[in-house]
Design a protein around this motif. Structure first.
Motif, PDB file in Angstrom:
ATOM      1  N   LEU A   1      -0.342   3.245  10.220  1.00 30.11           N
ATOM      2  CA  LEU A   1      -1.145   2.615   9.460  1.00 30.11           C
ATOM      3  C   LEU A   1      -1.425   1.262   9.951  1.00 30.11           C
ATOM      4  CD1 LEU A   1      -0.556   3.164   5.789  1.00 30.11           C
ATOM      5  CD2 LEU A   1      -2.601   3.585   7.118  1.00 30.11           C
TER       6      LEU A   1
ATOM      7  N   SER B   1      -4.439   1.032  12.010  1.00 30.43           N
ATOM      8  CA  SER B   1      -5.848   1.485  11.400  1.00 30.43           C
ATOM      9  C   SER B   1      -6.761   0.422  10.984  1.00 30.43           C
ATOM     10  CB  SER B   1      -5.365   2.228   9.819  1.00 30.43           C
ATOM     11  OG  SER B   1      -6.477   2.780   9.350  1.00 30.43           O
TER      12      SER B   1
ATOM     13  N   TYR C   1       4.602   6.976   9.105  1.00 28.81           N
ATOM     14  CA  TYR C   1       3.099   6.911   9.002  1.00 28.81           C
ATOM     15  C   TYR C   1       2.786   5.424   8.687  1.00 28.81           C
ATOM     16  CZ  TYR C   1      -1.621   7.427   7.184  1.00 28.81           C
ATOM     17  OH  TYR C   1      -2.837   7.474   7.147  1.00 28.81           O
TER      18      TYR C   1
ATOM     19  N   GLY D   1      -9.278  -1.770   9.435  1.00 27.20           N
ATOM     20  CA  GLY D   1      -9.017  -2.059   8.153  1.00 27.20           C
ATOM     21  C   GLY D   1      -7.971  -2.786   7.559  1.00 27.20           C
ATOM     22  N   ILE D   2      -6.828  -2.505   8.273  1.00 28.08           N
ATOM     23  CA  ILE D   2      -5.532  -2.856   7.646  1.00 28.08           C
ATOM     24  C   ILE D   2      -5.577  -4.583   7.835  1.00 28.08           C
ATOM     25  CG2 ILE D   2      -3.272  -2.927   8.280  1.00 28.08           C
ATOM     26  CD1 ILE D   2      -3.831  -0.900   5.961  1.00 28.08           C
TER      27      ILE D   2
ATOM     28  N   MET E   1       3.316   7.823  -6.210  1.00 32.00           N
ATOM     29  CA  MET E   1       2.309   9.011  -6.969  1.00 32.00           C
ATOM     30  C   MET E   1       2.466  10.223  -6.355  1.00 32.00           C
ATOM     31  SD  MET E   1       0.397   7.126  -9.044  1.00 32.00           S
ATOM     32  CE  MET E   1      -0.116   5.497  -9.624  1.00 32.00           C
ATOM     33  N   TYR E   2       2.925  10.392  -5.166  1.00 33.18           N
ATOM     34  CA  TYR E   2       2.733  11.658  -4.500  1.00 33.18           C
ATOM     35  C   TYR E   2       4.053  12.593  -4.295  1.00 33.18           C
ATOM     36  CZ  TYR E   2      -1.882  11.093  -2.877  1.00 33.18           C
ATOM     37  OH  TYR E   2      -2.957  11.054  -2.897  1.00 33.18           O
TER      38      TYR E   2
ATOM     39  N   LEU F   1       0.771  -1.077  -0.060  1.00 30.59           N
ATOM     40  CA  LEU F   1       0.159   0.104  -0.002  1.00 30.59           C
ATOM     41  C   LEU F   1       0.780   1.233  -0.112  1.00 30.59           C
ATOM     42  CD1 LEU F   1      -2.794  -0.820   2.363  1.00 30.59           C
ATOM     43  CD2 LEU F   1      -3.030  -0.716  -0.003  1.00 30.59           C
TER      44      LEU F   1
ATOM     45  N   HIS G   1      -7.870  -6.559   5.636  1.00 29.96           N
ATOM     46  CA  HIS G   1      -7.473  -6.242   4.173  1.00 29.96           C
ATOM     47  C   HIS G   1      -6.266  -7.272   4.030  1.00 29.96           C
ATOM     48  CE1 HIS G   1      -6.240  -4.791   0.609  1.00 29.96           C
ATOM     49  NE2 HIS G   1      -5.067  -4.719   0.997  1.00 29.96           N
TER      50      HIS G   1
ATOM     51  N   LYS H   1       2.482   2.356  -3.085  1.00 27.21           N
ATOM     52  CA  LYS H   1       1.498   3.193  -4.171  1.00 27.21           C
ATOM     53  C   LYS H   1       1.502   4.620  -3.727  1.00 27.21           C
ATOM     54  CE  LYS H   1      -1.920   0.437  -6.226  1.00 27.21           C
ATOM     55  NZ  LYS H   1      -2.089  -0.902  -6.068  1.00 27.21           N
ATOM     56  N   ILE H   2       1.475   4.780  -2.385  1.00 27.03           N
ATOM     57  CA  ILE H   2       1.811   6.255  -2.028  1.00 27.03           C
ATOM     58  C   ILE H   2       2.644   7.019  -2.493  1.00 27.03           C
ATOM     59  CG2 ILE H   2       1.067   7.964  -0.098  1.00 27.03           C
ATOM     60  CD1 ILE H   2       0.387   5.915   1.552  1.00 27.03           C
TER      61      ILE H   2
ATOM     62  N   ILE I   1     -11.301  -1.826  -8.639  1.00 22.89           N
ATOM     63  CA  ILE I   1     -11.667  -2.315  -7.457  1.00 22.89           C
ATOM     64  C   ILE I   1     -12.900  -3.158  -7.518  1.00 22.89           C
ATOM     65  CG2 ILE I   1     -12.082  -1.779  -5.183  1.00 22.89           C
ATOM     66  CD1 ILE I   1     -10.408   0.953  -5.649  1.00 22.89           C
TER      67      ILE I   1
END
Lengths: 332, 620, 93
Positions: free
Chosen positions: A104, A107, A100, A109-110, A88-89, A81, A113, A84-85, A211
């Motif tokens: 995460l 967090s 971070y 949902g992690i 692109m950032y 994940l 997932h 991906k950040i 998705i």
């Protein structure tokens, strides 16, 4: 056809042992079976008395096992994940990524997932390379497992809503373009960027489509009673039984088949021994039969010795005959 | 005798004169506009809100945004004092107060990164000023629904064909919107179709009216109520956006036709002003009570001379799109004087052709019978003129009234109101008919459409804003009763409450009470805005003595005027309403309370203002 | 002389057209911005404590939401005076 079953229940009810026993019995009856333990507190390796890894390790000819390194799994998922950040950032001021990532992992949902991803990974590799008829998943404790099961439906709900909103946005951008004659633009970090006005040219919409497809695949699988089933494992205590019935209700609402309910560690003591424990157990069993009357219920007694090793597992699996006889966990 | 066209020319000259002297002075010595200083459109450029716009485009857009039904209806009512005092306020009130308000609100906002005037008030005078601003906005929303609901229903009752056209236009606007925004027909094609549909609507109105179609006043109010609630609940691009767009054409076309008509008439020596220049210092304008021209005129003429809403528009959108500080003069100052020009045109049209228009309406009312007819006979006997029986006697009646200033001052407002304000569009129709021979009925419908097009859009926007403002207002309820809060702040309840309350007030038909309350709230808003820019000029800009005077004097003047006017209103106009009982009492109570709160806030704000002015200077 | 007049006429119609075009999309653009704002809030809400899609979905969409993020940021800067901003846009006159 490849079939999957997930053994679900609170921590300590005996999921790992029972999934091992079930898998062993089925493998001796002719199926090629793989047991995958996703429980962070697992001891599948102890149960089989084998050292296990993240690749299928043979236990017997038709029986293989995988033990997932939970922490490593989380880290891998996070890394994917965060890549991906990072990619692109460049042009937006964002966070100090390394710090971070650590946050995460807590967090919401992690975890689900990551586990779902691992399950999907196993399913895909099974289809592509291994070819096991039955894959048995020893799942994490109920709460997390329920969230994992719900994740595809929930994700699809979100994706649909977001797609709806996205189309509304694109329609209005088209209208503006129509009037002003140029595509709307935005100035990002000093650069002028043209905005997409059609679903086809919109990276967000494209991503949403991807998705949706991915989660639809999982969603369909989980809801296919011919291929996916859940076995609920409980102990003969009132509160856990209640909890399990709520969990079962939740799964049914999601459309996921419950193949059987196993009540494990039933005390078999002489009737005259009217101890409090027996009374509690009796009450729990009554509740169990009330809530789960629709499902096959299997009672497994409290065994003297810890079921470690293949011989003891076989003894345990005698009690599972009702579900190991055939492929009754799934519909036909 | 003066020709109406001369008024228009005079307006152009006066405004132009002040623009290049007064305006330039404000720009250079007070605002100290610097073409090299980056405006928010560049400093905060994002291609989203902050985008520089062409000077003329922004001017046109700003003017179309501030224009509405206000600059038309207000002066129409104020003619009760005579056309001279009305013009006086529209010219000099506009120039000394109105443009200062508009232009400085715009430029102050430009200097504060495009923040709204209310926010700036909070910065310069403290949070209570900001809260007061929002309170004024909320009260205005209620009153504007009432006031505009009434005027639309009245005009539609008087000219049923316009009502039909108006309703059709709602449908046609939706169609135009679809064509422009969602089909390849696009902007140009869609606009052409839009115009064809407007013509079609007018034609439909013309023929249905000829066929005798008519609806009673209350029926129109119901239709408007439903319209307001539904319109405010659909996406903006369905109805509001295309409406707003087509309105711009109607505005510029009407303004051009009217202005050119009057000038053309003047060149032919026609369009003489037949209405009294001055009727008296006290005329029965506000609520049927003898109203002193000063301080009551701002309660009647708001938008043509000074309007608080303009500061919101200027600081809301225009300031974010100003390309260059020097453009502000054209946009802010120019926009406001153009609005004054519009009001001048209306005054000119009505004071010259109003006689014919009134005669028409009087005759129609007498033929139909009812309370309006009774009022006419009352006035006729008071004037000592024969009863109205036919068109000739109707004309004589109006001419007698117009030649008797005192009587005109006493009876005009009440009469025009009873006649459903048809005198406004009819005057315009007669003027254009005299100038170009355009069909009377068609032009009446067109003029009515002009006024109601903007008013209908305002009903839509006011209900939308009201939904949000209402929710904010209900915030304190959250801690008292969560359940009650949830119910009351539900968006449908909020829309319905606002629309229903507004229409109920309109249904009482007490327009001459409601309009001044609406205008009064508007002026309270502008008074607060003026005080804010005064602080900005005095404390932040540190302008010259004359510069300060040019801003502070109007601010103080308006504060005194508005406060005195509203106090007069509360003590002279409201009590008789309440004493009369029934719906009058209801209207009087609601409006009285709202206004009282406004005045109280105004007095409190004054203290804040003085404090802010006396604080040691800062750089803002 | 005629050229000058023609030039003025052209610029006049150009400005008029510009004004009309601006007017025809003013509310549309405002609504578009608000939708983009909502989209950003929905996707990224988890970062500010709102319920939001499962994190992986948010993260996969995040890279493409430059404009939406910008709009949301700009709008959030003005949230303390929304009534004033809205009153300026949805003019009441």
């Amino acid at each position: 056809m490849f079939r999957f079953v997930a053994f679900a229940g609170k921590g300590g009810v005996g999921k790992t042992t029972l999934s091992a026993a079930y898998a062993l019995e089925r493998s001796r009856r002719g199926d090629k079976v793989l047991v995958v333990s996703l429980d962070p507190a697992h001891n599948l390796g102890d149960v089989f008395e084998r050292k296990l890894s993240e690749e299928p390790t043979p236990i017997e000819t038709n029986l293989y096992a995988i033990e997932v390194d939970y922490d490593a799994m989380l880290r891998r998922s996070l890394k994917k994940l965060s890549e991906k950040i990072k990619d692109m950032y460049g042009y937006l001021r964002v966070f100090n990524l390394d710090k971070y990532i650590d946050v995460l992992q807590h967090s919401p949902g992690i975890e689900e997932h990551a586990v779902l991803e691992t399950m999907l990974d196993v399913i895909r590799r099974n289809e592509a390379e291994w070819g096991f008829n039955i894959v048995v998943f020893d799942t994490p404790p109920t709460g997390l497992t329920l969230r994992i099961m719900a994740l595809p439906s929930l994700s699809l709900l979100w994706v649909e809503k977001l797609m709806e909103l996205r189309l509304a946005i694109l329609a209005r951008r088209r209208a503006v373009e129509r009037v002003l004659g140029t595509k709307p633009r935005v100035s990002l970090g000093g650069r002028e960027v043209s905005l997409a006005t059609e679903p086809r040219g919109d990276p967000v919409y494209a991503e949403l489509l991807k998705i949706r497809e991915e989660y639809s695949f999982v969603d369909r699988l989980l809801k296919d009673p011919q291929r996916f089933s859940v076995v609920m494992v409980v102990n003969p205590e009132a509160l856990p039984v209640l909890e399990a019935s709520r969990a079962a209700g939740f799964l049914s609402k999601l459309g996921i088949r419950i193949g059987a309910v196993i009540v494990n560690k039933v005390l078999k003591l002489p009737q005259e021994d009217a101890s409090r424990r027996l009374y509690e157990q009796k009450r729990a069993l009554e509740l169990l039969h009330k809530f789960f009357d629709r499902y096959p219920i299997v009672e497994v007694p409290y065994l003297d010795e810890e079921p470690r090793g293949l011989d003891r597992l076989v003894k345990l699996s005698r009690f599972l005959e009702e579900i190991t006889e055939g492929c009754t966990l799934w519909s036909s | 005798m003066v020709q109406a066209g001369l008024l228009v020319v005079a307006a152009l000259i006066i405004y132009a004169l002040f623009y290049f002297t007064h305006g330039r002075y404000l720009q250079n010595k007070v605002v100290r506009a610097d073409p090299r200083r980056e405006t928010p459109a560049y400093k905060l450029y994002d291609g989203v809100d902050y985008v520089p716009a062409n000077k003329y485009v922004l001017y046109g857009h700003h003017f179309a945004s501030i224009a509405g039904a206000g600059p038309i209806v207000g002066p129409a009512i104020a003619l009760g004092w005579g056309w001279l005092p009305s013009l006086f306020w529209v010219w000099f009130g506009n120039v000394f107060v109105g443009v200062v308000h508009d232009y400085l609100a715009l430029m102050a906002s430009v200097r504060y990164d495009g923040r709204t005037i209310g926010w700036i008030a909070g910065r310069l005078m403290g949070r209570r000023a900001f809260v007061a601003f929002n309170a004024y906005i909320w009260f205005s929303l209620l009153l504007v629904v009432a006031a505009f609901g009434f005027i639309i229903a009245s005009l539609f009752t008087a000219t049923p064909g316009a009502g039909v056209a108006g309703i059709l236009l709602i449908l046609f606007a939706v169609v135009t919107g679809i064509l422009i925004y969602r089909t390849p027909l696009g902007f140009k094609g869609g606009t052409v179709v839009g115009w064809l549909l407007i013509i079609l609507a007018i034609a439909a109105g013309y023929y249905t009216q000829a066929a005798g179609f008519a609806l009673p006043f209350d029926a129109w109010l119901w239709i408007l109520l439903v319209y307001a609630i539904i319109a405010a609940s659909i996406p903006v691009w369905v109805l509001l956006q295309p409406r707003d767009y087509m309105n711009a054409y109607i505005l510029w076309a009407s303004l051009a036709i009217g202005g050119v008509a009057l000038i053309w008439l003047a060149l032919r020596g026609e369009g003489l002003l037949t209405w009294p220049a001055v009727t008296g210092f006290f005329a029965n304008v506000v609520g049927g009570q003898p109203s002193p021209f000063w301080p009551a005129v701002p309660l009647v003429i708001a938008c043509g001379a000074l309007s608080g809403f303009h500061s919101l528009v200027g600081s809301g959108t225009s300031s974010k799109q100003l390309d260059n500080e020097l453009h502000g003069l054209l946009v802010g100052y120019g926009g406001m004087v153009t609005e004054g020009f519009l009001s001048t045109m209306i005054i000119g049209v009505m004071a010259s052709y109003g006689t014919l228009a009134l005669a028409d309406s009087v005759f129609k009312a007498v033929s139909a019978g009812g309370s309006a007819a009774d009022l006419v006979s009352e006035i006729a006997s008071a004037l000592g003129v024969g009863a109205v029986t036919d068109k000739a006697s109707a004309l004589k009646f109006v001419e007698t009234l117009a030649s008797n200033p005192a009587a005109f001052g006493s009876f005009y407002a009440g009469l025009a109101n009873a006649l459903k304000w048809s005198v406004i569009p009819l005057s315009y129709a007669y003027a254009t008919n005299a100038a170009f021979g355009l069909d009377l009925t068609v032009m009446t419908i067109f003029a009515t459409l002009w006024i109601t097009a903007f008013a209908l859009t305002t009903l839509d926007t006011a209900t939308r804003l009201g939904r949000y403002a209402w929710q904010e207002l209900m915030e304190p309820l959250k801690s008292v009763s969560g359940g009650l809060y949830r119910v009351l702040s539900n968006k449908w309840i909020a829309s319905i409450i606002l629309a229903v309350l507004g229409m109920l007030l309109a249904a009482t038909r007490q327009f001459l009470i409601i309009w001044p309350a609406f205008a009064g709230m508007n002026q309270l808003l502008s008074s607060l805005a003026l005080m804010t820019v005064a602080v900005w000029v005095y404390k932040v800009q540190r302008a010259s003595a004359l510069g300060n005077a040019l801003v502070i004097a109007p601010a103080i003047f308006m504060w005194i005027t508005v406060t005195l006017a509203l106090l007069w209103y509360e003590s002279v106009v409201i009590p008789p309403m309440i004493a009369a009982g029934g719906t009058s009492a209801l209207t009087g109570a609601v409006v009285g309370v709202v206004t009282a709160v406004g005045v109280a806030l105004n007095i409190a704000i004054f203290i804040l203002w003085i404090t802010a002015m006396r604080r040691p200077a800062e750089s803002g | 002389m005629l050229n000058r007049l023609w030039d003025v006429a052209r610029r006049f119609t150009g400005s008029l057209l510009g004004m009309l075009k601006m007017r025809s999309v003013e509310y549309l653009e405002a609504e578009l911005r608000e939708l983009e704002n909502v989209f950003a809030l929905l996707v990224l809400g988890s970062f500010i404590g709102l319920p939001s899609p499962p994190l992986p979905i948010s993260l996969r969409l995040l890279p493409h939401l430059g404009r939406e993020l910008l709009v949301a940021t700009r709008i959030s800067e003005r949230l303390d005076d929304m009534l004033g901003e809205m009153a300026g846009l949805f003019e009441i006159s």
